[in-house]
Structures are given as structure tokens and as C-alpha cells.
Design a protein around this motif. Structure first.
Motif, PDB file in Angstrom:
ATOM      1  N   ALA A   1      32.376  98.772  78.452  1.00  0.00           N
ATOM      2  CA  ALA A   1      32.070  99.956  79.264  1.00  0.00           C
ATOM      3  C   ALA A   1      33.338 100.758  79.533  1.00  0.00           C
ATOM      4  CB  ALA A   1      31.414  99.538  80.571  1.00  0.00           C
ATOM      5  N   ASP A   2      34.467 100.068  79.766  1.00  0.00           N
ATOM      6  CA  ASP A   2      35.739 100.768  79.968  1.00  0.00           C
ATOM      7  C   ASP A   2      36.100 101.606  78.736  1.00  0.00           C
ATOM      8  OD1 ASP A   2      36.044  99.645  82.477  1.00  0.00           O
ATOM      9  OD2 ASP A   2      37.215  97.949  81.733  1.00  0.00           O
ATOM     10  N   CYS A   3      35.895 101.014  77.561  1.00  0.00           N
ATOM     11  CA  CYS A   3      36.188 101.742  76.317  1.00  0.00           C
ATOM     12  C   CYS A   3      35.322 102.991  76.207  1.00  0.00           C
ATOM     13  CB  CYS A   3      35.937 100.828  75.111  1.00  0.00           C
ATOM     14  SG  CYS A   3      37.060  99.421  74.966  1.00  0.00           S
ATOM     15  N   ALA A   4      34.025 102.835  76.468  1.00  0.00           N
ATOM     16  CA  ALA A   4      33.111 103.968  76.369  1.00  0.00           C
ATOM     17  C   ALA A   4      33.440 105.035  77.406  1.00  0.00           C
ATOM     18  CB  ALA A   4      31.676 103.488  76.544  1.00  0.00           C
ATOM     19  N   TYR A   5      33.825 104.592  78.591  1.00  0.00           N
ATOM     20  CA  TYR A   5      34.130 105.528  79.682  1.00  0.00           C
ATOM     21  C   TYR A   5      35.386 106.338  79.359  1.00  0.00           C
ATOM     22  CZ  TYR A   5      34.812 107.147  84.529  1.00  0.00           C
ATOM     23  OH  TYR A   5      34.982 107.899  85.660  1.00  0.00           O
ATOM     24  N   TYR A   6      36.410 105.668  78.838  1.00  0.00           N
ATOM     25  CA  TYR A   6      37.628 106.394  78.461  1.00  0.00           C
ATOM     26  C   TYR A   6      37.323 107.418  77.375  1.00  0.00           C
ATOM     27  CZ  TYR A   6      42.023 107.611  76.292  1.00  0.00           C
ATOM     28  OH  TYR A   6      43.066 108.338  75.760  1.00  0.00           O
ATOM     29  N   LEU A   7      36.561 107.000  76.357  1.00  0.00           N
ATOM     30  CA  LEU A   7      36.221 107.920  75.270  1.00  0.00           C
ATOM     31  C   LEU A   7      35.435 109.112  75.800  1.00  0.00           C
ATOM     32  CD1 LEU A   7      36.378 108.397  72.219  1.00  0.00           C
ATOM     33  CD2 LEU A   7      34.262 107.078  71.979  1.00  0.00           C
ATOM     34  N   ASP A   8      34.553 108.875  76.750  1.00  0.00           N
ATOM     35  CA  ASP A   8      33.775 109.952  77.347  1.00  0.00           C
ATOM     36  C   ASP A   8      34.695 110.967  78.036  1.00  0.00           C
ATOM     37  OD1 ASP A   8      30.835 110.747  78.428  1.00  0.00           O
ATOM     38  OD2 ASP A   8      32.303 110.993  80.027  1.00  0.00           O
ATOM     39  N   LYS A   9      35.691 110.479  78.750  1.00  0.00           N
ATOM     40  CA  LYS A   9      36.633 111.381  79.423  1.00  0.00           C
ATOM     41  C   LYS A   9      37.365 112.253  78.416  1.00  0.00           C
ATOM     42  CE  LYS A   9      37.621 108.483  83.490  1.00  0.00           C
ATOM     43  NZ  LYS A   9      38.647 107.732  84.219  1.00  0.00           N
ATOM     44  N   ARG A  10      37.803 111.646  77.349  1.00  0.00           N
ATOM     45  CA  ARG A  10      38.533 112.413  76.337  1.00  0.00           C
ATOM     46  C   ARG A  10      37.619 113.422  75.655  1.00  0.00           C
ATOM     47  NH1 ARG A  10      42.751 113.778  75.411  1.00  0.00           N
ATOM     48  NH2 ARG A  10      43.446 112.901  73.427  1.00  0.00           N
ATOM     49  N   GLN A  11      36.364 113.038  75.437  1.00  0.00           N
ATOM     50  CA  GLN A  11      35.427 113.966  74.805  1.00  0.00           C
ATOM     51  C   GLN A  11      35.047 115.109  75.731  1.00  0.00           C
ATOM     52  OE1 GLN A  11      32.369 111.193  73.596  1.00  0.00           O
ATOM     53  NE2 GLN A  11      33.281 110.892  71.554  1.00  0.00           N
ATOM     54  N   ARG A  12      35.222 114.913  77.028  1.00  0.00           N
ATOM     55  CA  ARG A  12      35.005 116.002  77.979  1.00  0.00           C
ATOM     56  C   ARG A  12      36.213 116.933  78.072  1.00  0.00           C
ATOM     57  NH1 ARG A  12      33.662 113.543  83.472  1.00  0.00           N
ATOM     58  NH2 ARG A  12      33.920 111.442  82.596  1.00  0.00           N
ATOM     59  N   GLY A  13      37.241 116.651  77.306  1.00  0.00           N
ATOM     60  CA  GLY A  13      38.356 117.584  77.193  1.00  0.00           C
ATOM     61  C   GLY A  13      39.540 117.316  78.092  1.00  0.00           C
ATOM     62  N   PHE A  14      39.599 116.148  78.729  1.00  0.00           N
ATOM     63  CA  PHE A  14      40.731 115.849  79.593  1.00  0.00           C
ATOM     64  C   PHE A  14      41.916 115.359  78.769  1.00  0.00           C
ATOM     65  CE2 PHE A  14      37.056 115.315  82.449  1.00  0.00           C
ATOM     66  CZ  PHE A  14      37.404 116.273  83.407  1.00  0.00           C
ATOM     67  N   ASP A  15      43.095 115.896  79.078  1.00  0.00           N
ATOM     68  CA  ASP A  15      44.316 115.496  78.371  1.00  0.00           C
ATOM     69  C   ASP A  15      44.763 114.097  78.785  1.00  0.00           C
ATOM     70  OD1 ASP A  15      44.563 118.101  77.210  1.00  0.00           O
ATOM     71  OD2 ASP A  15      45.304 118.807  79.144  1.00  0.00           O
ATOM     72  N   ARG A  16      44.536 113.795  80.054  1.00  0.00           N
ATOM     73  CA  ARG A  16      45.021 112.518  80.567  1.00  0.00           C
ATOM     74  C   ARG A  16      44.025 111.945  81.566  1.00  0.00           C
ATOM     75  NH1 ARG A  16      51.058 111.537  82.894  1.00  0.00           N
ATOM     76  NH2 ARG A  16      51.464 111.940  80.699  1.00  0.00           N
ATOM     77  N   ALA A  17      43.813 110.641  81.472  1.00  0.00           N
ATOM     78  CA  ALA A  17      43.011 109.919  82.454  1.00  0.00           C
ATOM     79  C   ALA A  17      43.977 109.254  83.430  1.00  0.00           C
ATOM     80  CB  ALA A  17      42.138 108.870  81.784  1.00  0.00           C
TER      81      ALA A  17
END
Length: 553
Positions: free
Chosen positions: A310-326
Motif C-alpha cells: 500500500a505504501d508503494c501504491a500510495y507513493y506512486l499515486d502522489k507522483r502521478q498527481r504531479g507532486f515533485d516531492r512527498a
């Protein structure tokens, strides 16, 4: 002239010296300007000559002398001295220093804002406590610090999205559902369940919303209690945080990752990258390739995805939403989480140093009678956000939590933080603002106004205490920028306390308003501007911390 402007002036002097052949070497991208500890050494100092000496092939003092010659002809600079091995001590012209007050008042709410982080799009995840209980004191620290950090980042030009990750999937949610069911049926809560006082009213809300729930077979009741109970807790959490002045742009549900197929897509993406392998019937991510201490399971042998998946999917989701940095804020009990998260970022082909930032915070205790109150969410013996606010007030709670570096464990003394005395740091800062507000009201009663910015003679601000206050005001934009860059809201709080002390010393030494039959003097108006500028900085600094700036106390 602000420190930032002076930095540009010195850099321009270096560029001019290089262009004319007075100096050799490259022009630095940035020149560090500092305030000398001894005010007799000037208003500001820089070590730029020491940094340039090697490239110039000359002793630092010779480089400093060359730059001093360039700077002595600059408008607003009254004196430049070379000290020690090659430091430049710079004294500004009185009107140039005094214009800091005018600049702060004219800028108003914008004073202190910079564009140092412009162009950065950040996802800031904080609090994210499990939706199986109310907001506790530990989570409250992240609420105060996270919101202050978001405000700092925005004040420095970054685009920030505040996000709360709702852990509404997994075994703890079923345990929560069974706990609610047990209470509703009048039974003992399971040993591994949740036993706080909050459980009973939540269970009652679920039963009220579903009148026939208890007539269903018991195994069918649990999913309803779990889903509706979590929804009720999330609503309570959101309401509590809103009341604390902490508002999130997104409440992200972990369950949506499971329902949307995002986990499978993330695993497939990692497989494409060549970092997934299978053994003993389980699916693994080879995180040791990227410095983790062991490889991590993505899907267990029984087909159940892990939290890490779930952590992997969540990080990928953030990046796909256009965020440069989590940017993720975690408690001290999650320190072992950092290595695996950096590894998953690298496994996706990203750079952990650029695309990920994890901040670890230490514990906080509410002290009563010299002893910290012990907390345990499951047993119900815990201090809530609302308990802290009830004990010390919202402003004091937010200030106390943001005032210390997050890598320090802190004790909040309820007696200290509820006092209306100067040993209470938030009272000390707020009182300075209220004192200035009272002074400005008194000036208005006497018919004294600030007038036009162009007409104020700031060169009259010659008293040493006025200079101290002006230099402190000039530091504010740099304090905000540094606090944002270092992710350190506590720097703003400590600065505000120093500024309040500097103002009180100024007020004790410099008469601002005439008394009795005294006449208004030429310095009255510039001093009013200086007071108004101080109030502006105090107000803006407190706003960064989410704390009010009262006009009366």
C-alpha cells in the motif's frame, strides 16, 4: 536595506571587481550576510572575502580591501571596515536602515514572504493517525508542527497540499469493528480491541444509523460496525483538527488503493523495473539493492497485500498527481521506516534525495504535578488534543508544540503555559503585539497618524535600541526562508521571542508618544512607523505558527 538586498549588493560588488580585473575568480551564487554579535562592529558582516581568496589567488584581507572599496560608493552604505583575517563589517546609512520599518509596514501581510522555494510542488502528509480513536497529544504535535511547516513553505513560494492518510484497511479496522460490536451487545471488548471511553458513543451512533443492525448474524455486523465506525471517527478527527485551525486539502483513504487496483498496478510497475521476485509463494521487492537492511514482502503467500505494498501504491499515486516531492512526518516509533521507504522510491526510478523527505518527531508529554500523563489509545488512558486545549488554550497549545525542534522530546507544563505572565513564551510575544496595538490606538487618540511612507524621515532613528529593533525586523524574511528550508518552525518562535524582547527594551529606552503637555517631536512619527513595523512582523510570525495576534490582553 534588508539582509537579502545587502547580499545582492555585495554580490554585485564582487561581480564589478571581477569585471574590472580587480579580482580574479568566479562570482558566488550567494553571499552570506550575518548580524555581528557586537553592534559596534556594524549592522552586518560577511565572510565573502575569505571564500573568494583561494580562487583569486590573494590573501583574504587583500580581497576584503578590494571589495570594501567597491562597497563604500554604494548608496545606503555609510561605512565598510575590514576586520580579522578578512571579514567585512558593513554599517548602513541611517535612512537605509530605517527604511526597513517603512518596508515592513507597507508590505503588511506580505512582509517576510519570499520566492526561495518557488516552483516546488510538495505533498505534505502529517498526523495520519489511525481512525480507530480520537486525536491524541502525540498526533497533536504533528498537527501543530505540520500546519506551521505548510504555512512556512507557502510563505517561501512553494505550492503545498496538506494530506491526511486514512489507514482504513487492515486488521486494526476489523478489531475496531469487533470492539464496537462488543460494546453494542453489552459484552467485554476483545483483549486486542479498543477500550477507550469514546468507543461506546461511536457504537451507539452506528446502531442508531442502522436500526436493524443487531438483528443481523453477528459475522455480518462486524463489517458495518467497522465501516461506519471508521467514518464516524474520521468525521470526529476532521472536526477536531478544524477546530484546532488545521485544515487538510485531502483525506486520502487507503481502501481506495485496494478498490481501484492501484496496488496491483504499483507491483506491476516495480516488476517492470526489474526489482520484484517471488519465493515461498510470496511476492517480494528487492529493497536491499537500494540500501535497505532486508528485502520486503509485497504480497503474502496467502495472496494478501502487505502494508508496504500500500505504501508503494500510495507513493506512486502522489507522483502521478504531479507532486515533485512527498514530505512525510512520522513519529519516533517509525524511525525504522525510513530505509524501506527510500528504497521503494528508488525502485520506482526516482531519486529519494529529490522526491522524498521523511521527518521524524519525538514524543510529547503533558505534565501534571511534575509527572507526565501516560498514554495508551487502546486502553483509553490517553491525553487528547481537546484536553491540551482545555488545559492551556489553543494559542498556547499550538505555540508550545511548534516552539521546540521536532527531534527533541518535550514536556508541556500545563501550569506554565496557562499563565498570563512573561515566563509564558506565547503570552510574552502576544503581549508585545497587544502593547504596540495599544500604543497605536493612543497615538490615534492624540491625532497622530503614520502619514505617507515617502514623508517619514527614518534617518532620525539613531538610538542604539532603534537600530537593534530595525536590524531584528530586517531579519524576518531570512528567518522565514531558513525555517522553511530547514523544516524548522521552532526557529520562527524563538525569533519572535527575541523580537518581543528587543521591542520591550526599545520601548523602555525611547519615548514614543508625548506625555502630558509635552510637544510632539520630529522623531515621533518615525518611531510610530518602527512600532507599527514591529507589530507587522509579530503578527506575520504568529500567523506562520497558526497563533493569533491579539490587540488587547
Amino acid at each position: 536595506m534588508t539582509p537579502e538586498q545587502l547580499s545582492d549588493v555585495v554580490r554585485s560588488a564582487v561581480a564589478a571587481a571581477v569585471e574590472r580585473g580587480v579580482l580574479a575568480g568566479a562570482v558566488p551564487d550567494e553571499v552570506v550576510i550575518e548580524r555581528p554579535k557586537n553592534p559596534e562592529h556594524g549592522d552586518y558582516a560577511t565572510n565573502v572575502a575569505l571564500r573568494l581568496a583561494k580562487g583569486a589567488g590573494r590573501p583574504p584581507r587583500e580581497v576584503a580591501e578590494a571589495l570594501a572599496g567597491e562597497l563604500r560608493g554604494v548608496d545606503g552604505v555609510s561605512r565598510v571596515d575590514v576586520a580579522g583575517p578578512g571579514f567585512l563589517n558593513i554599517t548602513l546609512a541611517k535612512d537605509a536602515l530605517g527604511q526597513l520599518a517603512v518596508r515592513a509596514v507597507v508590505a503588511g501581510d506580505a512582509y517576510g514572504r519570499t520566492d526561495t522555494l518557488a516552483g516546488q510542488r510538495l505533498n505534505l502528509e502529517f498526523v495520519s493517525a489511525n481512525p480507530t480513536g480520537p486525536v491524541t497529544l502525540g498526533s497533536t504535535r504533528w498537527a501543530a508542527v505540520g500546519d506551521a511547516l505548510a504555512r512556512l513553505l507557502e510563505a517561501s513560494g512553494a505550492e503545498v497540499s496538506r494530506e491526511y492518510y486514512v489507514n482504513d484497511a487492515g486488521s486494526q479496522i476489523e478489531r475496531f469493528g469487533r470492539s464496537l460490536q462488543a460494546v453494542a451487545l453489552g459484552r467485554e471488548v476483545p483483549e486486542d480491541g479498543y477500550q477507550g471511553d469514546y468507543v461506546e458513543p461511536v457504537a451507539a451512533r452506528v446502531v442508531e444509523a442502522h436500526p436493524g443492525l443487531l438483528e443481523l448474524p453477528e459475522d455480518q455486523q462486524v463489517p458495518v460496525f467497522a465501516e461506519e465506525g471508521v467514518a464516524a471517527m474520521v468525521a470526529d478527527i476532521r472536526s477536531t483538527l478544524d477546530g484546532f485551525g488545521v485544515h487538510f486539502d485531502t483525506f486520502f483513504s487507503e481502501r481506495t488503493l485496494h478498490a481501484s487496483g492501484a496496488l496491483e498496478k504499483a507491483v506491476a510497475r516495480l516488476r517492470e523495473q526489474g526489482h520484484v521476485f517471488e519465493t515461498d509463494g510470496a511476492v517480494w521487492l528487492r529493497t536491499t539493492t537500494f540500501g535497505d537492511d532486508k528485502d520486503r514482502v509485497l504480497v503474502k503467500a496467502d495472496g494478501e497485500p502487505t502494508y508496504f505494498a500500500a505504501d508503494c501504491a500510495y507513493y506512486l499515486d502522489k507522483r502521478q498527481r504531479g507532486f515533485d516531492r512527498a514530505v512525510i512526518m512520522l513519529g519516533a516509533d517509525h524511525s525504522g521506516y525510513v530505509g524501506r521507504y527510500k528504497a521503494l522510491v528508488a525502485a520506482f526510478g526516482d531519486d529519494p534525495a529529490a522526491n522524498l523527505e521523511i521527518l521524524i518527531g519525538q514524543l510529547v508529554n503533558l505534565v501534571r504535578n511534575g509527572e507526565p500523563v501516560r498514554m495508551s489509545k487502546r486502553k483509553g488512558n490517553f491525553v487528547l488534543l481537546t484536553d491540551l486545549v482545555d488545559a492551556v488554550g489553543q494559542d498556547a497549545a499550538r505555540y508550545a508544540l511548534a516552539r521546540a525542534s521536532v527531534d527533541q522530546q518535550i514536556d508541556i507544563d500545563a501550569d506554565l503555559w496557562s499563565r498570563q505572565t512573561n515566563d509564558n513564551p506565547v503570552f510574552y510575544v502576544q503581549y508585545a503585539h497587544a502593547r504596540i496595538s495599544s500604543l497605536l490606538r493612543g497615538a490615534a487618540d492624540l491625532g497622530l497618524q503614520l502619514g505617507e511612507a515617502a514623508d517619514v524621515d527614518t534617518a532620525l532613528l539613531e538610538h542604539p535600541r532603534e537600530g537593534d529593533l530595525l536590524r531584528a525586523i530586517g531579519e524576518f524574511p531570512r528567518v522565514v526562508a531558513a525555517a522553511a528550508e530547514l523544516r524548522a518552525p521552532h526557529r520562527v518562535a524563538r525569533y519572535l521571542e527575541e523580537l518581543a524582547g528587543t521591542y520591550h527594551r526599545f520601548y523602555d529606552s525611547c519615548r514614543v508618544l508625548p506625555r502630558g503637555d509635552e510637544e510632539v517631536t520630529p522623531v515621533t512619527t518615525p518611531r510610530l512607523w518602527l512600532c507599527a513595523a514591529t507589530a507587522t512582523v509579530l503578527r506575520n510570525g504568529l500567523a506562520v505558527l497558526g497563533v493569533s495576534a491579539p490587540e488587547r490582553m
